[in-house]
Design a protein around this motif. Structure first.
Motif, PDB file in Angstrom:
ATOM      1  N   ALA A 255      33.643 -55.802  -9.751  1.00  0.00           N
ATOM      2  CA  ALA A 255      34.016 -56.520 -10.973  1.00  0.00           C
ATOM      3  C   ALA A 255      35.297 -57.327 -10.787  1.00  0.00           C
ATOM      4  O   ALA A 255      35.371 -58.481 -11.209  1.00  0.00           O
ATOM      5  CB  ALA A 255      34.172 -55.532 -12.131  1.00  0.00           C
ATOM      6  N   LEU A 256      36.307 -56.728 -10.135  1.00  0.00           N
ATOM      7  CA  LEU A 256      37.603 -57.406 -10.010  1.00  0.00           C
ATOM      8  C   LEU A 256      37.514 -58.711  -9.225  1.00  0.00           C
ATOM      9  O   LEU A 256      38.146 -59.706  -9.617  1.00  0.00           O
ATOM     10  CB  LEU A 256      38.628 -56.465  -9.382  1.00  0.00           C
ATOM     11  N   TYR A 258      35.112 -60.801  -9.151  1.00  0.00           N
ATOM     12  CA  TYR A 258      34.530 -61.797 -10.054  1.00  0.00           C
ATOM     13  C   TYR A 258      35.571 -62.303 -11.045  1.00  0.00           C
ATOM     14  O   TYR A 258      35.700 -63.508 -11.276  1.00  0.00           O
ATOM     15  CB  TYR A 258      33.351 -61.171 -10.799  1.00  0.00           C
ATOM     16  N   VAL A 259      36.336 -61.365 -11.630  1.00  0.00           N
ATOM     17  CA  VAL A 259      37.389 -61.747 -12.577  1.00  0.00           C
ATOM     18  C   VAL A 259      38.459 -62.569 -11.869  1.00  0.00           C
ATOM     19  O   VAL A 259      38.952 -63.565 -12.407  1.00  0.00           O
ATOM     20  CB  VAL A 259      38.014 -60.489 -13.230  1.00  0.00           C
ATOM     21  N   SER A 260      38.827 -62.150 -10.660  1.00  0.00           N
ATOM     22  CA  SER A 260      39.839 -62.870  -9.893  1.00  0.00           C
ATOM     23  C   SER A 260      39.392 -64.292  -9.583  1.00  0.00           C
ATOM     24  O   SER A 260      40.190 -65.229  -9.629  1.00  0.00           O
ATOM     25  CB  SER A 260      40.138 -62.115  -8.593  1.00  0.00           C
ATOM     26  N   ALA A 262      37.332 -66.057 -11.410  1.00  0.00           N
ATOM     27  CA  ALA A 262      37.308 -66.823 -12.654  1.00  0.00           C
ATOM     28  C   ALA A 262      38.715 -67.164 -13.143  1.00  0.00           C
ATOM     29  O   ALA A 262      38.910 -68.162 -13.839  1.00  0.00           O
ATOM     30  CB  ALA A 262      36.561 -66.039 -13.732  1.00  0.00           C
ATOM     31  N   LEU A 263      39.680 -66.311 -12.784  1.00  0.00           N
ATOM     32  CA  LEU A 263      41.071 -66.521 -13.213  1.00  0.00           C
ATOM     33  C   LEU A 263      41.961 -66.658 -11.975  1.00  0.00           C
ATOM     34  O   LEU A 263      42.864 -65.853 -11.758  1.00  0.00           O
ATOM     35  CB  LEU A 263      41.538 -65.349 -14.090  1.00  0.00           C
ATOM     36  N   ILE A 268      46.031 -61.137 -10.059  1.00  0.00           N
ATOM     37  CA  ILE A 268      45.491 -59.847 -10.492  1.00  0.00           C
ATOM     38  C   ILE A 268      45.018 -58.977  -9.323  1.00  0.00           C
ATOM     39  O   ILE A 268      44.577 -57.842  -9.544  1.00  0.00           O
ATOM     40  CB  ILE A 268      44.321 -60.045 -11.487  1.00  0.00           C
ATOM     41  N   ASN A 269      45.121 -59.487  -8.106  1.00  0.00           N
ATOM     42  CA  ASN A 269      44.744 -58.677  -6.947  1.00  0.00           C
ATOM     43  C   ASN A 269      45.891 -57.738  -6.572  1.00  0.00           C
ATOM     44  O   ASN A 269      47.061 -58.134  -6.571  1.00  0.00           O
ATOM     45  CB  ASN A 269      44.392 -59.572  -5.751  1.00  0.00           C
TER      46      ASN A 269
END
Length: 304
Positions: A255-256, A258-260, A262-263, A268-269
């Motif tokens: 999930a992370l 994918y979010v990373s 997109a943003l 956020i890593n």
């Protein structure tokens, strides 16, 4: 060592014998640790984001077109000497327009609408050593006579200063609210976990009361009698923490990213070491919950 295997065997028997309450205990510990882990990892990510935003916090002071060169130079000399200011950069009207033209290269029609005019003011970009001091330094600037003489809004000098501290303050306020809600939810789940473990150990004690009486008669030590129940509490904790770690790791791996993606503009890593530390703490915290829950149940129902 043989006692440990005996404790484990008896704990597994108790787990199987009271499967429904044991599963409830494991699920509650799992949910508690999952939320704790999620909030811990989220806290690290938010701290990264806040630190990134803070590093971009500076003060921009806009200069009136009518300001004299002497006053502009006097203001620049004064603001450079303020404690906490690391660098002051002056941008003229022409330079500001050139920067705007470069940033709008993909939309030349916007530049065409200026019709040869330059509505952008000159400005000072004031970089800070500590972003947390931005409000104090901004207050000093607003009260300075040189700034009052060169600012582009004489009626409201504060409007001639722009800085991002309010954004950071709102972010801190939001994260503090999330932390408070998280602590309340975690406390509730831990309380429920204690109840489930208490009930599970109580049932285990009641189902083995004859065996416990016989062990007392033959001289078994209190620690030998308590061992299986402590092991059962620890077993619930280990299983619950294992599920929590598994879910968090799946979110980290699938999930992370994918979010990373997109943003991409947000940091956020996290280093994998952070996850390892969180996982280790979850195991320790889970064992504490399981052992304390079992101990409280034994004090109440196991009179030895």
């Amino acid at each position: 060592m043989p006692s440990i295997f005996y404790f484990l065997r008896e704990a597994l028997k108790g787990f199987h014998r009271h499967l429904s309450t044991a599963v409830g205990s494991v699920i509650t510990i799992f949910l508690s640790l999952l939320i704790i882990g999620a909030f811990a990892i989220g806290g690290f990510i938010v701290n990264n984001i806040v630190s990134s935003i803070e590093s971009e916090v500076n003060i921009t002071a806009y200069v009136s077109d009518d300001a004299s060169d002497d006053n502009v130079k006097a203001f620049q000399a004064w603001v450079t000497e303020i404690d906490g200011v690391s660098k002051v950069t002056y941008t003229s009207k022409e330079e500001a327009l050139e920067k705007f033209r470069n940033s709008m290269a993909s939309s030349p029609e916007i530049i065409d609408q200026l019709d040869g005019q330059n509505p952008l003011p000159a400005s000072f970009d004031i970089e800070l050593e500590d972003p947390q001091q931005v409000q104090d330094i901004a207050d000093q600037i607003q009260a300075n006579e040189y700034f009052l003489s060169v600012c582009d809004n004489q009626d409201d000098p504060s409007d001639s200063l722009k800085y991002g501290q309010k954004t950071v303050e709102r972010l801190f306020a939001l994260t503090n609210t999330i932390r408070i809600i998280g602590v309340a939810v975690i406390a509730l789940l831990i309380f429920i976990a204690f109840i489930f473990i208490n009930n599970t150990i109580r049932l285990a004690i009641l189902s083995r009361r004859r065996e416990i009486a016989i062990m007392r008669l033959v001289g078994a030590s209190n620690n030998f009698i308590r061992g299986p129940f402590l092991m059962e509490g620890a077993l619930h904790a280990i299983i619950g923490s294992a599920f929590a770690i598994l879910v968090l790791e799946l979110l980290h791996r699938f999930a992370l990213p994918y979010v990373s993606g997109a943003l991409m503009w947000l940091p956020i890593n996290l280093d994998f070491t952070v996850y390892l530390v969180v996982y280790a703490l979850l195991i320790v915290f889970g064992l504490v919950i399981g052992l304390i829950g079992a101990t409280l149940a034994m004090r109440r129902y196991l009179k030895i």
